[in-house]
Design an enzyme around this catalytic site. Structure first.
Site, PDB file in Angstrom:
ATOM      1  N   ARG A 111       0.872  -1.178   0.000  1.00  0.00           N
ATOM      2  CA  ARG A 111       0.000   0.000   0.000  1.00  0.00           C
ATOM      3  C   ARG A 111       0.907   1.225   0.000  1.00  0.00           C
ATOM      4  O   ARG A 111       1.476   1.592   1.023  1.00  0.00           O
ATOM      5  CB  ARG A 111      -0.841  -0.035   1.284  1.00  0.00           C
ATOM      6  CG  ARG A 111      -2.016   0.907   1.332  1.00  0.00           C
ATOM      7  CD  ARG A 111      -2.521   1.054   2.779  1.00  0.00           C
ATOM      8  NE  ARG A 111      -1.676   1.973   3.514  1.00  0.00           N
ATOM      9  CZ  ARG A 111      -1.534   1.957   4.843  1.00  0.00           C
ATOM     10  NH1 ARG A 111      -2.147   1.052   5.588  1.00  0.00           N
ATOM     11  NH2 ARG A 111      -0.737   2.836   5.452  1.00  0.00           N
ATOM     12  N   HIS A 164      -3.517   4.644   4.614  1.00  0.00           N
ATOM     13  CA  HIS A 164      -4.646   3.705   4.711  1.00  0.00           C
ATOM     14  C   HIS A 164      -5.883   4.308   4.055  1.00  0.00           C
ATOM     15  O   HIS A 164      -6.533   3.679   3.225  1.00  0.00           O
ATOM     16  CB  HIS A 164      -4.924   3.389   6.173  1.00  0.00           C
ATOM     17  CG  HIS A 164      -6.189   2.615   6.387  1.00  0.00           C
ATOM     18  ND1 HIS A 164      -6.337   1.317   5.958  1.00  0.00           N
ATOM     19  CD2 HIS A 164      -7.374   2.979   6.939  1.00  0.00           C
ATOM     20  CE1 HIS A 164      -7.566   0.911   6.245  1.00  0.00           C
ATOM     21  NE2 HIS A 164      -8.207   1.886   6.840  1.00  0.00           N
ATOM     22  N   TYR A 182       3.945   5.932  11.475  1.00  0.00           N
ATOM     23  CA  TYR A 182       4.286   4.540  11.804  1.00  0.00           C
ATOM     24  C   TYR A 182       5.165   3.825  10.792  1.00  0.00           C
ATOM     25  O   TYR A 182       5.569   2.700  11.026  1.00  0.00           O
ATOM     26  CB  TYR A 182       3.009   3.732  12.053  1.00  0.00           C
ATOM     27  CG  TYR A 182       1.985   3.790  10.924  1.00  0.00           C
ATOM     28  CD1 TYR A 182       2.138   2.996   9.792  1.00  0.00           C
ATOM     29  CD2 TYR A 182       0.875   4.636  11.002  1.00  0.00           C
ATOM     30  CE1 TYR A 182       1.199   3.055   8.760  1.00  0.00           C
ATOM     31  CE2 TYR A 182      -0.061   4.697   9.983  1.00  0.00           C
ATOM     32  CZ  TYR A 182       0.102   3.910   8.867  1.00  0.00           C
ATOM     33  OH  TYR A 182      -0.805   3.959   7.853  1.00  0.00           O
TER      34      TYR A 182
HETATM   35  C1  LIG Z   1     -14.554  -5.477  12.124  1.00  0.00           C
HETATM   36  C2  LIG Z   1     -13.713  -4.288  11.842  1.00  0.00           C
HETATM   37  N1  LIG Z   1     -12.751  -3.936  12.710  1.00  0.00           N
HETATM   38  C3  LIG Z   1     -11.973  -2.858  12.507  1.00  0.00           C
HETATM   39  C4  LIG Z   1     -12.141  -2.086  11.390  1.00  0.00           C
HETATM   40  C5  LIG Z   1     -11.298  -0.822  11.181  1.00  0.00           C
HETATM   41  N2  LIG Z   1     -10.382  -1.001  10.073  1.00  0.00           N
HETATM   42  C6  LIG Z   1     -10.712  -0.576   8.828  1.00  0.00           C
HETATM   43  S1  LIG Z   1      -9.547  -1.010   7.713  1.00  0.00           S
HETATM   44  C7  LIG Z   1      -8.583  -1.738   8.881  1.00  0.00           C
HETATM   45  C8  LIG Z   1      -7.297  -2.382   8.458  1.00  0.00           C
HETATM   46  C9  LIG Z   1      -7.520  -3.429   7.416  1.00  0.00           C
HETATM   47  O1  LIG Z   1      -6.312  -3.955   7.011  1.00  0.00           O
HETATM   48  P1  LIG Z   1      -6.238  -5.020   5.824  1.00  0.00           P
HETATM   49  O2  LIG Z   1      -7.183  -6.121   6.070  1.00  0.00           O
HETATM   50  O3  LIG Z   1      -4.807  -5.387   5.693  1.00  0.00           O
HETATM   51  O4  LIG Z   1      -6.725  -4.249   4.536  1.00  0.00           O
HETATM   52  P2  LIG Z   1      -6.104  -2.962   3.843  1.00  0.00           P
HETATM   53  O5  LIG Z   1      -6.743  -1.786   4.500  1.00  0.00           O
HETATM   54  O6  LIG Z   1      -4.637  -3.009   4.036  1.00  0.00           O
HETATM   55  O7  LIG Z   1      -6.484  -3.065   2.411  1.00  0.00           O
HETATM   56  C10 LIG Z   1      -9.170  -1.630  10.131  1.00  0.00           C
HETATM   57  C11 LIG Z   1      -8.563  -2.126  11.380  1.00  0.00           C
HETATM   58  C12 LIG Z   1     -13.162  -2.476  10.495  1.00  0.00           C
HETATM   59  N3  LIG Z   1     -13.430  -1.780   9.383  1.00  0.00           N
HETATM   60  N4  LIG Z   1     -13.922  -3.579  10.735  1.00  0.00           N
END
Ligand SMILES: Cc1ncc(C[n+]2csc(CCOP(=O)(O)OP(=O)(O)O)c2C)c(N)n1
Ligand SMILES: Cc1ncc(C[n+]2csc(CCOP(=O)(O)OP(=O)(O)O)c2C)c(N)n1
Ligand SMILES: [Mg+2]
Ligand SMILES: [Mg+2]
Lengths: 341, 370, 341, 370
Positions: D266, D270, D279
């Site tokens: 990425r 985010h 970070y």
């Molecule tokens: C159940 C839940 N917990 C926490 C979140 C908050 N949150 C949104 S994106 C994220 C990180 C996701 O990381 P990843 O699965 O690696 O996907 P990426 O964003 O890197 O594409 C978090 C913790 C959420 N959307 N849903």
């Protein structure tokens, strides 16, 4: 007294709780290096180390479930759920374990777990980021539920929640994180009023508005606006949703005889229903009009551009005040229909 | 690109792919991996393990009898699983802390449970069967898999304390499908927490054969999470003890979690409320009766001339004694009074509940007045 | 009309729904070969095959989550949760997905999922086997909630729930599974009253008892006992908890002016709170006494030997009736204290 | 007894253990496993893939710009992940159905999204971005991991229908920790449902490095569930396409689910609300800039003399066109009226909600009267 935002007050509360008791550990997604997506844990990992400020894998059931295990080992975990809508994967661990373990073991095991929830709407967020799930936890025996509305309460109640031997769901209105107020950082917990008490934030004589969280500000605005019309409204911030301080509530209702209960959460079997059912039971002979609810609709939280049509605002509260005061209001013409229902 | 484990779908052949020390016919086989973990176990020690298993089976049959006689609401038999429970339970250090499901009667026994502890919960007197601190076991867990996360959190606490205890969690083959059990492996692996996962694969989750939860050995899941695992003959008490000692040592020495799959069989019904005839073949049960864990150790000891009839009699007597005490404790239990329902909901006063208790007290009193 | 138990009526309802629509599939733990731990799906796997009566892995979130996917593909899944206390691992999928997908997609995706829940206490079961979680779902917008109390309703409402294009939480009181009644297996759904309506199960003039599920029987017993004392009590079975049929409810309350609401679930923010808050709103001027709740206490469900001290029974209902009729009752002496609260 | 996968904890070396067809410097390497799946991809086809990626990056940067200008509430950039999304997305058959997370802008693009589809949700106009039936994609999913179970259920429906479609689900590295994602693997494996799991390991879950979720390759988990998996260079569009074709073929031919881990990065924050400077190291970002998926394919095409400047200009023009349309669609969106909040909560009338809608209608009308 120090002037600070609610976010900073919560940060200070966590810090003080960690200084007070080395068994306090923080857990959650992104709370360490990042300091949390709202920065509530900012700087705490640097100060207390990664062993006490624990970035967790992305799994809410896992976070709460391991917090239970830490409590078994004598720790006092403080969990951050990143947003209100992400608490549901942990629902089973909260309802079947956290809430019940003390009872189940006849008091032999304590669950001094605080679950912090950045909470509710009004910030134009994406889906699942504006939920008001508090009623689920109020309905769950074994939990305490706190909802704060200003920096001072946030600081004090968070420390009290962490110090409590009971599990506490701690709701922090996201849209107040940047809201400023005076905070007494020096006061000792022993001298503070217990966290279960409601507070009359504005005294008044004509009707009582009962609410909590960010809606307290809206209610105060409504009361100020009503004053211009010569109305004197009392505003009560419940602060604690389990237990609810009915001593404060009924004292007010007995004076005013007229009640509006307001919250963002949807209506059916929500906290306002509870408050009105109890008020009716305790103060029936004092009521001069049917208490009225002003709540979010019974709909999934709508997209950001429409949230203003969902969230109770000053006008909706005043309309409800008109209803309990038998003044002209939006449902006047519909009253006949109301009768037919 | 292809699965690194071979399909295991039938209860018949399942045992062939496990580590063992004593074969089903009682003969000792050499197992380079396991042997060294039990080189202190002489015949006298084996006789103690045998005694444990016989006593456990007796406790279990007494539980069934008490239920039949209306003294218990329910009982979850563990017959068939004695080796898995005694072998792993006897490997624990006193301060290790166990997070069990509801079928670990044998593990309770190895931790020094008192007679009433076995029945208090099933009789409906209390939700937890015993004082967790006294036995170093968390309360029985009915929500499938929930306890595995508790074990991991406890293990994180051990790490934090810098202690060398181990948190141990027991769960069934069905439980492996729950999100919680998988999250537990993830958290344990991430923090390298001192946790031992013990999956008792007894081939059934109520009426569902293990093949519905997984067509591949359950132990094969752990390595993908960075957790070493061992698939052990769960009806071989020595193998279970050896494997558990390996796993505990691994966790205790700071390497992180370890995982055991003890391949065994639930010879009884799921609970006394269940009727396995509706879903499983007699032939399958017969097959596993031939693999009975107690008979196997007896055969081994007898072949070595290490099991006398007098000894067997003394074992039977201890078993009967425990059963008698258990029955007496069960029948003698006093149900708590009505107002006990309000006790210990909270550790600190809760005005809402106090109001309800007061109202209910007044309500009960109104009968006495009348 | 055929005489059968509620369990058999539910079985017949499932069978008829599967005959009516080949998109109906059943899913759950032990529902296939075993026919479910309560035998509600008995014989259906033999009749319809393993593709339509699906034994699932042991994971409730997985069951409901895959049901959502099946609905995306045009199926109408009927899910069995083995016991009330095991629904919580699926809470996230129910609240964030099942309840919201229709709204979220502006109606483009339908979620015709029925979630059957063997429900509530009174059967001397072990922990987590006697829960009354219905209020959580009543509070969740986007769901319908049905609670049945006799074989005929069970048969009809289950078929209606399955035929509905909305998700339905369908609560089946376990302790009534063996309860017998007349069932009309032949009637067509088109002629049947919609499933959202309440029913006056016993007409009366002095007070209204509103309840649902197994407590309907208890309320009828109470009404029969009260008759001996010359009291005429009306008993309403809500049947649908979302929506609640306030037309039937308010019609009764306006006649009697006195209301008792009873359920097994705990009290705070429960269904009774909702009913009383709404009644107060709609019928304030008709109320002659404060409506009274008779509910389970706000405690975790107690162990089997103590459940009789938790569950509302005939005596507790009659005590509440005395209160709403201003007759002598258990809290008479406590009334002064009530005032001080 | 030891883990069958080796620890992978740093973003630096992570890419070395993946399957690939084009090396980061643009040279073609032979990959016996993957090559045969893309033997139809000639230079013309590669230029189309290149075009897709450039357009996608442009869509993405327009999204960021619109957010900066206050036209969107939020945007989740996917820059850096173009190869993973275009490569896998272009391998799909029209009737395959996708269950995405919130970052699959590129997959939406391959399914024929209209300009407004990219922004409708982020602007706060509607909760779902598009009509799922039109694009054969379920709505964007914000609850991490929830969509993976939906894909499996959909796959069970495909099986039931006897069709040869495939259900595909996308999720991130962080998502692999959720119970739901693990349950999805279990259900898919148990029913042998035609599902392809695509994990885009972009090394970060907001501020959490993938090493916190797993110290072992995520693709290593699938085999333990009986699901074959492949760990592929997610910045190599040909490798992603080849691997996806293998996985789709595997699922389509009735063998059951397959799993891909696309190792990528990425490059942006985010979301637009995030500040990755808090970070992560600039050095790490720089390292991955050197592995840019678009630059890589360009280098390959250029070295082969297959990429002219005119062509690049035309590509840039299509990208700008799409961005312009997207901006216009965004800015021209009409917010629905107040009463829209009550629509489509239920498919059938709900008396409680109707009453609320009527009351609110009267309330709104009271302003007009005044
Ligand atoms: C159940 C839940 N917990 C926490 C979140 C908050 N949150 C949104 S994106 C994220 C990180 C996701 O990381 P990843 O699965 O690696 O996907 P990426 O964003 O890197 O594409 C978090 C913790 C959420 N959307 N849903
Ligand atoms: C969350 C949850 N879902 C369902 C149940 C009902 N249930 C009780 S035991 C059981 C089967 C468990 O099988 P397994 O994990 O193999 O353990 P075993 O009973 O064989 O020891 C089920 C489905 C439960 N107790 N908890
Ligand atoms: Mg089992
Ligand atoms: Mg990621």
């Amino acid at each position: 007294m120090t002037q600070m935002t609610m976010g900073k007050a919560l940060n200070a509360g966590l810090r003080q709780a960690m200084l007070d008791d080395e068994k306090v550990v923080l857990m959650g997604e992104d709370i360490g290096t990042l300091g949390g997506v709202f920065r509530i844990t900012d700087g705490l990992k640097d100060e207390f180390g990664a062993k006490r400020v624990i970035d967790t894998p992305l799994a809410e059931s896992g976070i709460v479930g391991t917090a239970v295990g830490l409590a078994f080992r004598g720790y006092r975990p403080v969990v951050e759920i990143q947003f209100d809508g992400f608490i549901y994967p942990a629902f089973d661990q909260i309802v079947s374990q956290v809430a019940k373990l003390h009872y189940r073991t006849q008091g032999r095991v304590k669950m001094p777990i605080t679950i912090r929830v950045p909470w509710a709407g009004g910030i134009g967020a994406a889906e699942h980021h504006s939920e008001s799930p508090e009623a689920y936890f109020v309905h769950t025996a074994g939990l305490r539920v706190i909802a704060v509305s200003d920096p001072q309460d946030a600081y004090r109640c968070l420390r009290q929640a962490i110090a409590s031997d009971d599990p506490v769901l701690f709701f922090e209105p996201k849209r107040l994180y940047h809201h400023k107020g005076e905070v007494d950082l020096a006061g000792s917990l022993a001298d503070a009023p217990p966290m279960g008490l409601a507070r009359v934030v504005r005294p008044g004589a004509d009707a009582t508005i009962i609410t909590y969280g960010a809606m307290v500000g809206t209610a105060l605005d409504a009361a100020a606006a009503a004053e211009d019309e010569g109305l004197s409204l009392e505003v009560i911030d419940l602060r604690s949703l389990s237990p609810i301080d009915y001593e404060t509530v009924t004292a007010s209702v007995r004076r005013t005889g007229r009640v509006v209960v307001a919250h963002e959460a949807s209506r059916e079997a929500g906290v306002a229903a509870e408050v009105i059912a109890s008020i009716t039971e305790y103060c029936f002979e004092y009521l001069e009009a049917a208490p009225v609810r002003v709540t979010g609709h019974d709909i999934p939280y709508p997209p950001a551009k429409l949230e203003k049509f969902h969230l109770p605002d000053l006008d909706r509260i005043l309309d409800a005040v008109d209803r309990v005061l038998d003044r002209p209001h939006s449902l006047s013409t519909a009253d006949a229909k109301g009768d037919e229902r | 690109m292809s699965p690194n484990t071979s399909p295991i779908v039938d209860a018949q052949n399942d045992l062939e792919l496990t580590e063992r020390i004593i074969a089903p016919d009682g003969t000792r086989v050499s197992n380079p991996q396991l042997d060294r973990w039990i080189d202190d176990i002489d015949y006298a020690a084996m006789r103690e393990l045998h005694r444990d298993m016989v006593v456990l089976r007796r406790i279990d049959s007494e539980g069934v009898a008490l239920q039949r006689q209306g003294q218990l609401g329910l009982w979850a038999p563990c017959n068939g699983q004695e080796a898995a429970q005694i072998g792993t339970g006897r490997a624990l250090a006193p301060k290790d802390f166990v997070f069990p499901s509801y079928r670990e009667t044998g593990v309770m026994y190895t931790r020094g449970a008192e007679p009433g502890d076995y029945v208090r919960m099933w009789r409906g007197e209390e939700s937890a069967a015993y004082d967790p601190a006294r036995l170093s076991i968390a309360p029985l867990q009915i929500i499938i898999g929930a306890q595995t996360l508790h074990a991991v959190g406890y293990g994180m606490g051990i790490l934090h304390d810098g202690a060398d205890d181990v948190a141990v969690t027991y769960f069934g083959d069905g439980a492996t499908s729950q999100g919680d059990v998988n999250e537990a492996m993830i958290f344990a692996s991430s923090y390298r927490a001192p946790v031992v996962f013990v999956c008792q694969n007894n081939h059934w989750a109520i009426s569902e054969p293990v093949g519905l939860q997984s067509q591949y050995p359950l132990a094969g899941r752990a390595p993908g999470f960075g957790i070493p695992s061992l698939r052990v003959d769960g009806n071989d008490v020595l193998a279970c003890m050896a494997a558990m000692r390996w796993a505990l040592d691994y966790a205790r020495s700071g390497k992180g979690p370890a995982y055991l799959e003890a391949v065994t069989y639930r010879m009884g019904p799921h609970t006394t409320a269940d009727d396995p005839k509706r879903y499983r073949d007699d032939a399958e049960l017969a097959l596993w009766r031939d693999r009975d864990p107690i008979a196997r150790l007896e055969a081994h000891l007898r072949a070595a001339g290490e099991l006398s009839d007098e000894h067997l009699e003394s074992v039977q007597k201890s078993a009967d004694d425990v059963a008698r005490e258990m029955r007496a404790a069960c029948i003698g239990m006093q149900t708590r009074p009505a107002l006990a329902v309000f006790e210990r909901v909270y550790a600190e006063p809760h005005s809402g509940l106090e109001r309800q208790r007061d109202d209910y007290t007044a309500y009960l009193a109104s009968f006495e007045e009348a």
